[in-house]
Design an enzyme around this catalytic site. Structure first.
Site, PDB file in Angstrom:
ATOM      1  N   ARG A 207       0.856  -1.178   0.000  1.00 25.19           N
ATOM      2  CA  ARG A 207       0.000   0.000   0.000  1.00 25.19           C
ATOM      3  C   ARG A 207       0.898   1.235   0.000  1.00 25.19           C
ATOM      4  O   ARG A 207       1.930   1.266   0.671  1.00 25.19           O
ATOM      5  CB  ARG A 207      -0.924   0.017   1.225  1.00 25.19           C
ATOM      6  CG  ARG A 207      -2.051  -1.014   1.173  1.00 25.19           C
ATOM      7  CD  ARG A 207      -3.079  -0.649   0.095  1.00 25.19           C
ATOM      8  NE  ARG A 207      -4.252  -1.521   0.110  1.00 25.19           N
ATOM      9  CZ  ARG A 207      -4.410  -2.576  -0.663  1.00 25.19           C
ATOM     10  NH1 ARG A 207      -3.426  -2.928  -1.491  1.00 25.19           N
ATOM     11  NH2 ARG A 207      -5.526  -3.284  -0.612  1.00 25.19           N
ATOM     12  N   GLU A 236      -2.974   7.798  -4.376  1.00 23.32           N
ATOM     13  CA  GLU A 236      -3.388   7.332  -5.701  1.00 23.32           C
ATOM     14  C   GLU A 236      -4.916   7.380  -5.826  1.00 23.32           C
ATOM     15  O   GLU A 236      -5.625   7.204  -4.829  1.00 23.32           O
ATOM     16  CB  GLU A 236      -2.858   5.921  -5.966  1.00 23.32           C
ATOM     17  CG  GLU A 236      -3.385   4.845  -5.012  1.00 23.32           C
ATOM     18  CD  GLU A 236      -2.806   3.456  -5.297  1.00 23.32           C
ATOM     19  OE1 GLU A 236      -3.623   2.558  -5.559  1.00 23.32           O
ATOM     20  OE2 GLU A 236      -1.569   3.276  -5.238  1.00 23.32           O
ATOM     21  N   HIS A 253      -0.391   0.412  -9.609  1.00 21.97           N
ATOM     22  CA  HIS A 253      -1.061  -0.528  -8.698  1.00 21.97           C
ATOM     23  C   HIS A 253      -1.579  -1.748  -9.464  1.00 21.97           C
ATOM     24  O   HIS A 253      -2.748  -2.134  -9.359  1.00 21.97           O
ATOM     25  CB  HIS A 253      -2.210   0.165  -7.960  1.00 21.97           C
ATOM     26  CG  HIS A 253      -2.604  -0.535  -6.687  1.00 21.97           C
ATOM     27  ND1 HIS A 253      -3.203   0.115  -5.643  1.00 21.97           N
ATOM     28  CD2 HIS A 253      -2.490  -1.833  -6.291  1.00 21.97           C
ATOM     29  CE1 HIS A 253      -3.460  -0.740  -4.664  1.00 21.97           C
ATOM     30  NE2 HIS A 253      -3.028  -1.929  -5.043  1.00 21.97           N
TER      31      HIS A 253
END
Length: 380
Positions: A207, A236, A253
Site C-alpha cells: 500500500r 493514488e 497498482h
C-alpha cells in the site's frame, strides 16, 4: 436480489447472474444512492465502504475482490450486522511475479548477481510468505520481518531495523494499519530510509502510505545509488510526478493484476457469497480460465541457471512494459493524470502467472529442476 458491483470486477455475469440483477458502477463513483437498494455489494480496493456509504441501505453482504481490507470499515460492519469477505491470497502469485521481474531488471542495471544479494521481506502473509518461499527455494539469503507472526509463532524473524541495515533488497508486503500495536502507515519514514545500505533496492507493492513518499522522494534526490520500485502511491490515483520520475520502475497498482489473480478474487467472493446464502456453488473458476498463450517452455540441461531464471520469469511477465505505459500516462494536469491511472488498470492486458507454465528439460539438471520448482512451474 440486487447486486451492486464495481464495473471492473471480472467475470461478474459468469459468477453472479444466477443470484439476481447486477448493476455496475465505476468503483470510485459508488455512493449511498448507488447502493441504497442493494442486497449485495461487490467492490475493489478503490471503494471506501463505511457508514457513510451503507447506512440506510439494504446491504447485508460486502465482498471485496482484494487481499487488503483497509478500505472496509469492519467495526461498522459488526455494528450493522453486515457480513463480509475479502479474497486472501488471490493475487499473491501475481505480486511475486512482479517482484521477480523487477529484481531481474535492477540486477541488469547494476550488473550484480541476484544470488549474491541479501533480501529483506517485510510482512510474511499471503504475498510476503509466498515470496519468501520462492526466494528460499532459489537458495537466496532472506531475512523476514513480521512482528505479528513472530508473536504468534516465534521463529527466525528479525526487526525492521535489522532489515533496513543488513539487506540489499527490501520488499514490502504489509497491510495498511494506521493504529494498533503494529501500525504500518509510514513504516518506512525518514529515519528508516536514511539507513538504507549503499546500492539498496526498495520495492513497494503493498500500500502506498507504507512508505513516506515525500521522504522517499527526498532520499532519491540525494542518493543515486538507491533504486526504488513503486507500484503503489500515497494519494493514488494521484501520483507524485517527481517521485515517479526518480523511481527506476513505476506502475499503477497492477502488481497483482494477473488474469488468474483477478479472476481468482472474483471466484473467492462468489464462494463466500454462496456460503452466506447457504447455496451450493454452481460455477468453477477452472472452467472459465482461458488456456495461456504460452503454456510450455523447453530448456536444455546445460542452460545457465541465471539465464533460465530470467527467461522463465520474462516469458510470463516483464514489468518494463508496465513502467513504459505508466510513464507515458503521467500528466501535469491532475484530473487527466488520475483518469489515466484508472484507465491503465481498467484496460490492463491479460497476464498469466508463472505457476501455469510447464517446463520441459532436455537432459538431467538437478539445479534447473530445483529452479523450476522454486518458481512454481511444472516439470513435464
Amino acid at each position: 436480489m440486487l447486486i451492486v458491483a464495481d464495473e471492473n470486477i471480472p467475470l461478474l455475469d459468469a459468477f453472479f447472474q444466477g443470484f439476481g440483477e447486477i448493476r455496475r458502477y465505476p468503483g470510485r463513483s459508488l455512493d449511498a444512492a448507488s447502493v441504497k437498494d442493494a442486497d449485495i455489494l461487490l467492490v475493489r480496493s478503490v471503494t471506501k465502504v463505511d457508514r457513510q456509504l451503507l447506512e440506510g441501505s439494504r446491504v447485508r453482504f460486502v465482498g471485496t475482490c482484494t487481499i487488503g481490507t483497509d478500505h472496509l470499515d469492519l467495526d461498522y460492519f459488526a455494528q450493522a450486522s453486515i457480513s463480509w469477505s475479502s479474497a486472501p491470497g488471490c493475487n499473491a502469485r501475481g505480486v511475486v511475479d512482479y517482484v521477480l521481474g523487477s529484481l531481474l531488471t535492477l540486477a541488469e542495471l547494476d550488473g550484480v548477481a541476484l544470488a549474491e544479494r541479501v533480501y529483506g521481506v517485510v510482512g510474511a502473509g499471503e504475498v510476503g510468505g509466498r515470496l519468501v518461499r520462492v526466494l528460499h527455494g532459489l537458495g537466496w539469503k532472506v531475512l523476514v520481518c513480521d512482528p505479528l507472526r513472530q508473536a504468534a509463532e516465534g521463529g527466525d524473524y528479525v526487526s525492521l531495523e535489522t532489515i533496513v541495515q543488513q539487506c540489499d533488497v527490501i520488499s514490502l508486503h504489509t497491510p495498511l494499519q494506521r493504529g494498533g500495536e503494529h501500525p504500518t502507515w509510514h513504516l518506512l519514514g525518514p529515519a528508516q530510509l536514511a539507513q538504507l545500505r549503499p546500492g539498496a533496492w526498495l520495492v513497494n507493492a503493498s500500500r502506498g502510505p507504507v512508505v513516506d513518499n515525500i521522504a522517499l522522494r527526498e532520499l532519491l534526490l540525494d542518493r543515486e545509488d538507491v533504486h526504488a520500485v513503486l507500484d503503489v502511491w500515497e494519494g493514488e490515483p494521484q501520483v507524485d510526478l517527481q517521485l515517479a520520475d526518480l523511481c527506476t520502475l513505476a506502475s499503477p497498482h497492477i502488481a497483482g493484476y494477473s488474469l488468474d489473480g483477478r479472476q481468482r478474487g472474483t471466484a473467492q467472493i462468489y464462494q463466500a457469497l454462496c456460503r452466506f446464502l447457504g447455496v451450493d456453488e454452481q460455477v468453477q473458476l477452472a472452467d472459465l480460465l482461458p488456456r495461456p498463450a504460452l503454456a510450455q517452455v523447453e530448456l536444455d540441461a546445460s542452460t545457465d541457471p541465471a539465464w533460465a531464471l530470467a527467461t522463465l520469469c520474462r516469458a510470463v511477465y516483464d514489468p518494463r512494459r508496465d513502467d513504459a505505459d505508466f510513464r507515458r500516462s503521467l500528466s501535469d494536469d491532475p484530473q487527466l493524470q488520475r483518469a489515466a491511472f484508472d484507465q491503465l488498470r481498467k484496460h490492463y492486458p491479460p497476464r498469466r502467472e508463472i505457476e501455469g507454465l510447464a517446463v520441459r528439460l532436455r537432459g538431467e539438471s538437478p539445479q534447473l529442476a530445483q529452479l523450476v520448482s522454486a518458481l512454481g512451474g511444472a516439470l513435464v
